[in-house]
Design a protein around this motif. Sequence first.
Motif, PDB file in Angstrom:
ATOM      1  N   TYR A 173      89.989 -66.019   6.489  1.00 29.77           N
ATOM      2  CA  TYR A 173      88.532 -66.008   6.579  1.00 29.77           C
ATOM      3  C   TYR A 173      88.153 -66.068   8.051  1.00 29.77           C
ATOM      4  O   TYR A 173      88.624 -66.947   8.795  1.00 29.77           O
ATOM      5  N   ILE A 186      79.521 -72.003   8.969  1.00 24.58           N
ATOM      6  CA  ILE A 186      79.637 -71.079   7.832  1.00 24.58           C
ATOM      7  C   ILE A 186      81.094 -70.914   7.457  1.00 24.58           C
ATOM      8  O   ILE A 186      81.450 -70.891   6.262  1.00 24.58           O
ATOM      9  N   ASN A 223      82.343 -72.019   3.636  1.00 22.36           N
ATOM     10  CA  ASN A 223      82.847 -70.997   2.721  1.00 22.36           C
ATOM     11  C   ASN A 223      84.342 -71.159   2.475  1.00 22.36           C
ATOM     12  O   ASN A 223      84.835 -70.869   1.372  1.00 22.36           O
ATOM     13  N   SER A 224      85.103 -71.647   3.465  1.00 17.93           N
ATOM     14  CA  SER A 224      86.532 -71.911   3.260  1.00 17.93           C
ATOM     15  C   SER A 224      86.714 -73.024   2.240  1.00 17.93           C
ATOM     16  O   SER A 224      87.590 -72.959   1.361  1.00 17.93           O
ATOM     17  N   CYS A 227      81.073 -59.376   5.511  1.00 16.47           N
ATOM     18  CA  CYS A 227      79.844 -60.113   5.212  1.00 16.47           C
ATOM     19  C   CYS A 227      78.859 -59.940   6.353  1.00 16.47           C
ATOM     20  O   CYS A 227      79.250 -59.879   7.528  1.00 16.47           O
ATOM     21  N   LYS A 253      74.773 -62.083   3.281  1.00 13.05           N
ATOM     22  CA  LYS A 253      74.587 -63.525   3.413  1.00 13.05           C
ATOM     23  C   LYS A 253      73.160 -63.899   3.042  1.00 13.05           C
ATOM     24  O   LYS A 253      72.257 -63.051   3.162  1.00 13.05           O
ATOM     25  N   LEU A 275      75.911 -66.526   1.067  1.00 15.56           N
ATOM     26  CA  LEU A 275      76.778 -66.359  -0.086  1.00 15.56           C
ATOM     27  C   LEU A 275      76.763 -67.640  -0.911  1.00 15.56           C
ATOM     28  O   LEU A 275      76.871 -68.736  -0.382  1.00 15.56           O
ATOM     29  N   LYS A 290      78.483 -69.819  -4.223  1.00 13.01           N
ATOM     30  CA  LYS A 290      79.831 -70.016  -4.772  1.00 13.01           C
ATOM     31  C   LYS A 290      80.097 -68.980  -5.881  1.00 13.01           C
ATOM     32  O   LYS A 290      81.211 -68.448  -5.984  1.00 13.01           O
ATOM     33  N   LEU A 345      80.906 -65.583  -4.241  1.00 16.63           N
ATOM     34  CA  LEU A 345      82.270 -65.552  -3.702  1.00 16.63           C
ATOM     35  C   LEU A 345      83.303 -65.491  -4.819  1.00 16.63           C
ATOM     36  O   LEU A 345      84.253 -64.705  -4.769  1.00 16.63           O
TER      37      LEU A 345
END
Length: 913
Positions: A794, A801, A805-806, A869, A892, A894, A896, A899
């Motif tokens: 990622y 961010i 997101n990770s 993204c 964006k 995003l 869950k 994703l």
Amino acid sequence: MLKIKTFRSSLLLGFMLSTFLPLILFGYFSYSYLNYKIEEFGKQSNELLAETVATEISSFLRNPLIVLEQVMILLKPERPAVTEIDDILDEIVSESDYLETVYVINAEKHVINIGLDPEYRSVADNYLDLDLSGLSMLKNIEFLQGPYWSNSFLSPVSGKNSIALIYPIDQRRYLIGLINIEHLHSSILERSGRRNTSTIILDENGTPVFHPQLQIVEEQQSFANMIPFRESQIGKFGTHEIELNNVPYLGSTANIAETKWLVVIVQRLADAEKPLQNMTGLFIFAALFSAIVVIILAFRQSQRLLKPLRLFQENIQAVAEGDYQASISRQSHEEFEEVATLFRYMAAAIEKREQLLEINEERLISLLDVHNLKELEENELLEFALEQAVNLTRSEIGYLHIVNDEERNIVNTFWSKDVETFCQRNGFSLEGLKHHGFGRDCIEKRRHLIENTRYRAVHGTLNAVGEAVLRQLNVPIFDGKEMVAVIGVLNKESAYDKTDARQLSLYFNHTWDILQQKRYEQDKSYLAEQLAHAQKLEAIGTLAGGIAHDFNNVLMVIIGNTELARDNIDKPERIQQDLDQIFKGALRARDLVNQILAFSRNNAEGLKPLDIKPIVKEALKLLRSSIPANIVITQDIGTESYPVVSEPDKINQLIMNLCTNAYQSMEGKDGTLSINLHYVKLKHDLFNRGKKVAAAGEYMRLVVGDSGKGIPEQMMNRIFEPYFSTREKGQGTGLGLAVVHGIVKGLKGAITVDSRPGEGSTFFVYLPVAKIETQNEEEVVTGRLPGGSEHILYVDDDEAIAVVNSRILESLGYTVSTFSSSISALAHFSKQPEKYDLIISDITMPEITGDVLARKMLEKRDDIPIILCTGYSERIDELKAEEMGVRELMMKPLTKLDLALTVRKILGFDWKN
């Protein structure tokens, strides 16, 4: 109608007609004339013969008549003795050449006296007192007043052809003389025999006195009904056609005055026409002989005439097959030589015209090619047109000078593709060729120039170029009165002429028109985009207050619930409620940003079938926050909805402009703004102000109405013009309705207006329904979110961010390597490209952007799936991402859910439970 197919047949026929027709006409008139003349001659000849016979008979009969008259004188005064009378009669007969016997009879018709030729006196006693009353010629003798001639008969004395002359002496005695007509009979027969005629002598009653057939005389057959006799009775003598025993004859008549006899010369019509028949036979023989001679001469003459014609035919065939060098040799006859000269001229003219037609065809094809290649760049289009011009004029190389506005300097030059080969073959460089100043004279003189001798260089040091350029043609190209370019071609095999100059001028002037059209369309497209973009900015400026209001409300929800969550840290159930409100506010903020982007983005997503019903609803939500609260918004969105071919941003912009125009027309006063959307089916064509605006069919009709001040009638025809506005200066750009009109026309729809001053305005927009079958697709995700165990790299330059997101991905079971530097991510991936199952990267990053990073990683491993993204980017869209090998482009922020579903879709739906 007879058609002569060959010239030889026509020629032969012409020769024969030219000979036979006069011959036939001459023969016909000659035959007619000869027939007339022969007929006249025959008539005249027979009539002359009849007159001759009549004269001869008259002369023959005159002597015995005189003799008998003298005898009557001797016997009348006194009556001599019988013996004296017999002696007188014997003496008279002896001295006469005609009389063979003379009788004197009494009233009882007994012979009382007789005079005989000495040869027959021995039988005298046999005739004395002979009763002659039985003779037919003596039946009415008592009524005789003068001499009377009898018919011919055989004399009872001599047995020869004779006639009797009866003469009254007194009332008791009659003198009868038998006249030997044997000599006369022979003479008449001889005359008739020479002419193939027959002589008939008729008395006043039509009884034959003389006939070649004595039997007819003896039988006293009557000829009283014969035409010549009947005509003679009324004094008409001449020749008549008669028929005897069904055989046609000619009968010519003459009168014997002394006896009232009629001489009839009879000749068969066939014998009369025999000279004509002989003449006809001779003529036919001459005609046949002439025909044979004419045919032979015509055949030989036709061969002589057809020989050059065959030569013409062969050469014409050669010209028809494209051999324009075919030539007819000199001819011996002046007329044929003139035709041969004209043929040579014709062949040369046809060759020239065919070359011109071929060049015209090539020019049209080339122009069509240029027209079809308008998508090429301008320089590529000019280079292509230059090559076509070289081929069109059959030249070796060519050039194109682009001239500046002052027509003095050359701003750009294009050379044909074979120019380097030309230079190498002739031993000089392209720079050396350029320094010769081709086309300079044409620029100065502003007209085409033709040079068919070796070109002399401007600079004497480059004589090699001058020797290599054998011929050249330079033609100026004009845009109106302004010279914009010069086209030149060099080294045609034959000499350049005005035709080449005209073809080159026509071709490149048309090419320049196509180029100008291409420029115009580009400028028009650019201006349209600028106009739409400017209007979007105006619309966003109008919405700025409402957007700020909505965005501040969203931030208040997020900030307020965040503070409540911090205060309720020890109350988990209250924290859950606060976090749910924060999540909803964030989603609302994302939707608000997407709406703003939909209005402001410049790139179109492409026309496609689109259900505009939800777009209209979303646009109304955004407008509500921008329109003053004193304006009531009413909406009537029908349940029946069909897709139209459009783009979401065009529908957004359409509604935005119409509604903005509507509430601005109310000038801040209380009022009502109505928006309706319904499906309609027009049974008839739609007309507005006398013009057809929409054909009958199915439409989605959008109606936007207001209660504003309305539009004056005199302005109705101008409301869609760009920059036209009824408001005061500074209160609008006048672009809104112009953009609306452009959008509607671009979607092949129609727009009409119903407005009256003081009563507001209503705009009706008709968008045609797309002719497709629509499908409603719903994606329903139930149960817990999908996850997996794959390794994901990622990359995002925003660490917050990247971290959040990770963590989301790790919560779904994935192994995540996180980088905030694109350079570090690329270096790490390059070392172990097989380690990762998926790459997720932001697009807008310093150092290396996401699209470049994706391309470099694909170079290392072409099967690695990549997701890019972006919050907003003009660098890349879904189509460009797909072309470079990126699997998905995500917007964006995003969630869950976004994703989880997207990652699993890329990696395959074989996730762990």
